[in-house]
Design an enzyme around this catalytic site. Structure first.
Site, mmCIF file in Angstrom:
data_model
loop_
_atom_site.group_PDB
_atom_site.id
_atom_site.type_symbol
_atom_site.label_atom_id
_atom_site.label_comp_id
_atom_site.label_asym_id
_atom_site.label_seq_id
_atom_site.Cartn_x
_atom_site.Cartn_y
_atom_site.Cartn_z
ATOM 1 N N LEU A 114 13.433 -8.356 7.332
ATOM 2 C CA LEU A 114 14.767 -8.697 6.839
ATOM 3 C C LEU A 114 15.210 -10.060 7.364
ATOM 4 O O LEU A 114 15.783 -10.874 6.620
ATOM 5 C CB LEU A 114 15.764 -7.598 7.249
ATOM 6 C CG LEU A 114 17.214 -7.823 6.863
ATOM 7 C CD1 LEU A 114 17.373 -7.996 5.361
ATOM 8 C CD2 LEU A 114 18.078 -6.646 7.352
ATOM 9 N N THR A 131 19.436 3.971 8.529
ATOM 10 C CA THR A 131 18.349 4.454 7.676
ATOM 11 C C THR A 131 18.743 5.685 6.862
ATOM 12 O O THR A 131 19.600 6.478 7.286
ATOM 13 C CB THR A 131 17.126 4.811 8.555
ATOM 14 O OG1 THR A 131 16.167 5.511 7.767
ATOM 15 C CG2 THR A 131 17.486 5.694 9.730
ATOM 16 N N ASP A 132 18.081 5.858 5.716
ATOM 17 C CA ASP A 132 18.241 7.056 4.878
ATOM 18 C C ASP A 132 17.772 8.311 5.617
ATOM 19 O O ASP A 132 18.167 9.420 5.281
ATOM 20 C CB ASP A 132 17.444 6.909 3.577
ATOM 21 C CG ASP A 132 15.959 6.637 3.819
ATOM 22 O OD1 ASP A 132 15.626 5.955 4.821
ATOM 23 O OD2 ASP A 132 15.124 7.095 3.015
ATOM 24 N N TYR A 142 12.817 9.373 15.398
ATOM 25 C CA TYR A 142 13.207 8.070 14.839
ATOM 26 C C TYR A 142 14.613 8.181 14.231
ATOM 27 O O TYR A 142 15.507 7.383 14.517
ATOM 28 C CB TYR A 142 12.199 7.639 13.765
ATOM 29 C CG TYR A 142 12.684 6.538 12.855
ATOM 30 C CD1 TYR A 142 12.694 5.209 13.288
ATOM 31 C CD2 TYR A 142 13.153 6.806 11.559
ATOM 32 C CE1 TYR A 142 13.155 4.188 12.464
ATOM 33 C CE2 TYR A 142 13.608 5.791 10.731
ATOM 34 C CZ TYR A 142 13.603 4.488 11.179
ATOM 35 O OH TYR A 142 14.066 3.480 10.366
HETATM 36 N N1 LIG Z 1 11.631 -1.282 6.842
HETATM 37 C C1 LIG Z 1 12.169 -0.181 6.327
HETATM 38 O O1 LIG Z 1 11.596 0.469 5.443
HETATM 39 C C2 LIG Z 1 13.520 0.293 6.806
HETATM 40 C C3 LIG Z 1 14.025 1.523 6.318
HETATM 41 C C4 LIG Z 1 15.285 1.958 6.772
HETATM 42 C C5 LIG Z 1 16.007 1.185 7.663
HETATM 43 N N2 LIG Z 1 15.487 -0.012 8.109
HETATM 44 C C6 LIG Z 1 16.256 -0.782 9.066
HETATM 45 O O2 LIG Z 1 16.486 -2.099 8.571
HETATM 46 C C7 LIG Z 1 16.543 -3.025 9.670
HETATM 47 C C8 LIG Z 1 15.598 -4.187 9.416
HETATM 48 O O3 LIG Z 1 14.293 -3.679 9.305
HETATM 49 P P1 LIG Z 1 13.008 -4.595 9.070
HETATM 50 O O4 LIG Z 1 12.218 -3.966 7.981
HETATM 51 O O5 LIG Z 1 13.366 -6.020 8.975
HETATM 52 O O6 LIG Z 1 12.236 -4.317 10.453
HETATM 53 P P2 LIG Z 1 10.965 -5.045 11.066
HETATM 54 O O7 LIG Z 1 10.305 -5.916 10.082
HETATM 55 O O8 LIG Z 1 10.174 -3.954 11.736
HETATM 56 O O9 LIG Z 1 11.618 -5.969 12.169
HETATM 57 C C9 LIG Z 1 12.175 -5.436 13.318
HETATM 58 C C10 LIG Z 1 12.081 -6.462 14.404
HETATM 59 O O10 LIG Z 1 12.619 -5.893 15.598
HETATM 60 C C11 LIG Z 1 11.885 -6.413 16.670
HETATM 61 N N3 LIG Z 1 12.007 -5.572 17.852
HETATM 62 C C12 LIG Z 1 11.355 -4.439 18.184
HETATM 63 N N4 LIG Z 1 11.773 -4.001 19.396
HETATM 64 C C13 LIG Z 1 12.709 -4.874 19.825
HETATM 65 C C14 LIG Z 1 13.509 -4.967 20.972
HETATM 66 N N5 LIG Z 1 13.405 -4.089 22.003
HETATM 67 N N6 LIG Z 1 14.391 -5.974 21.081
HETATM 68 C C15 LIG Z 1 14.489 -6.915 20.105
HETATM 69 N N7 LIG Z 1 13.735 -6.911 19.005
HETATM 70 C C16 LIG Z 1 12.862 -5.880 18.854
HETATM 71 C C17 LIG Z 1 10.452 -6.499 16.183
HETATM 72 O O11 LIG Z 1 9.768 -7.475 16.908
HETATM 73 P P3 LIG Z 1 8.269 -7.206 17.448
HETATM 74 O O12 LIG Z 1 7.482 -6.808 16.247
HETATM 75 O O13 LIG Z 1 7.896 -8.521 18.024
HETATM 76 O O14 LIG Z 1 8.394 -6.109 18.456
HETATM 77 C C18 LIG Z 1 10.646 -6.894 14.712
HETATM 78 O O15 LIG Z 1 10.530 -8.286 14.550
HETATM 79 C C19 LIG Z 1 16.215 -2.200 10.925
HETATM 80 O O16 LIG Z 1 17.395 -1.766 11.542
HETATM 81 C C20 LIG Z 1 15.502 -0.988 10.362
HETATM 82 O O17 LIG Z 1 15.564 0.155 11.200
HETATM 83 C C21 LIG Z 1 14.272 -0.471 7.694
#
Ligand SMILES: NC(=O)c1ccc[n+]([C@@H]2O[C@H](COP(=O)([O-])OP(=O)(O)OC[C@H]3O[C@@H](n4cnc5c(N)ncnc54)[C@H](OP(=O)(O)O)[C@@H]3O)[C@@H](O)[C@H]2O)c1
Length: 289
Positions: free
Chosen positions: A13, A101-102, A125
């Site tokens: 994101l 999240t859903d 989770y």
């Molecule tokens: N992707 C989905 O399907 C999905 C579904 C429902 C909700 N969401 C929510 O949408 C939001 C954005 O998701 P996204 O897909 O962009 O996630 P993403 O690509 O997994 O990115 C999450 C980032 O958080 C970082 N991270 C992990 N642990 C951390 C910590 N302790 N402190 C700081 N940074 C940390 C990771 O860095 P490293 O990799 O370097 O650890 C990664 O760059 C999140 O809140 C997620 O839960 C996503």
């Protein structure tokens, strides 16, 4: 000029926020090492140095299966970390955007979930993410919490998404299986990024379900990905996909089967339809060439 600090700077994101960042706003992206949600001292220091007017927290621990075994660590990223960040932001009166999240829903409803429906997380989770969003809502009077699902988009280094797996398996001619009993809404990260910035510009706050239109099963999602990949000339023909039930994968973790969320409230707030993930899929596949 608005100065916005974005956490999780190398994530999916965050990458899309970077791509669409408006010229009249300064977006500062900090990765895991520079802004660690499990390190309250470091977060306080960064807020003091950077002096943002808004914080967008995209950081999370999203490996759903691993959350079951890495309980303490995932809880500290998804639950207590956002709580600490929300308190720091509240102290400084900085509006905080956070993503849920859903999976907070148990799937029993079988029709689209609205923001007023009761959450009932089934796994670690989901419980952690629910605790995190609720802590943000409680601590920060200027919060914007966007629950989303099945987020996808092109990213320079993230190549293990569902779409990548389907494409790789198809290209290697290996058999494909996908579940018919898991239904949610794929959401294009570029759209989610745009809604976030539009909501900030409008000064909106509260809890919103931020997903594209139309729920779909993993099985239908896989078939649509392959059909669009044929149209985009990424593969010559679409291989068959075998329909299976979640029980086929023998996971001990409970997953909700139906987590389609209604985007009506957000659509009303933005004054436009939120659009289909089908357009997003075509855009992503065009970049995968
Ligand atoms: N992707 C989905 O399907 C999905 C579904 C429902 C909700 N969401 C929510 O949408 C939001 C954005 O998701 P996204 O897909 O962009 O996630 P993403 O690509 O997994 O990115 C999450 C980032 O958080 C970082 N991270 C992990 N642990 C951390 C910590 N302790 N402190 C700081 N940074 C940390 C990771 O860095 P490293 O990799 O370097 O650890 C990664 O760059 C999140 O809140 C997620 O839960 C996503």
């Amino acid at each position: 000029m608005q100065k916005i600090l974005v956490t999780g700077g190398s994530g999916l994101l965050a990458q899309q926020l970077k791509t669409i960042a408006p010229r009249d706003w300064e977006l500062v992206f900090l990765g895991h090492a520079e802004f660690d949600l499990t390190n309250a001292g470091q977060m306080a220091q960064q807020l003091a140095i950077r002096q943002p007017q808004v914080v967008i927290n995209t950081a999370a621990y999203n490996l759903v299966d691993r959350c079951e075994t890495e309980r303490e660590m995932s809880w500290s990223v998804n639950a207590t970390g956002p709580a600490a960040l929300a308190e720091l932001c509240a102290e400084k009166k900085i509006p905080l955007v956070h993503y849920g999240t859903d999976y907070v829903f148990d799937g029993a409803k079988k029709s689209p979930y609205s923001e007023t429906d009761t959450a009932n997380p089934l796994n670690h989770y989901a419980a952690g993410k629910f605790a995190g969003e609720q802590a943000v809502i409680r601590a920060s009077p200027h919060h914007l919490v966007l629950r989303t699902s099945w987020v996808f988009d092109w990213h320079p280094t993230q190549t293990k998404t569902f779409i990548h797996t389907i494409m790789k398996t198809a290209r290697e001619g290996r058999p494909l299986k996908a579940t018919t009993d898991q239904v949610s809404v794929p959401t294009f990260a570029s759209d989610l990024a745009q809604w976030t910035l539009d909501l900030l510009r409008a000064g909106a706050g509260g809890l919103f379900h931020a997903v594209n239109d139309e729920g779909v099963s993993r099985y239908d999602w896989a078939k649509i990905i392959l059909a669009e990949a044929v149209k985009a000339k990424l593969i010559a023909t679409a291989p068959p996909v075998a329909p299976v039930l979640s029980s086929f994968f023998n996971s001990t973790m409970r997953r909700p089967d139906y987590t389609v969320m209604s985007n009506e409230k957000l659509s009303r707030q933005l004054g436009r339809p939120l659009g289909s993930w089908r357009d997003g899929l075509r855009k992503m596949l065009a970049q995968m060439k």
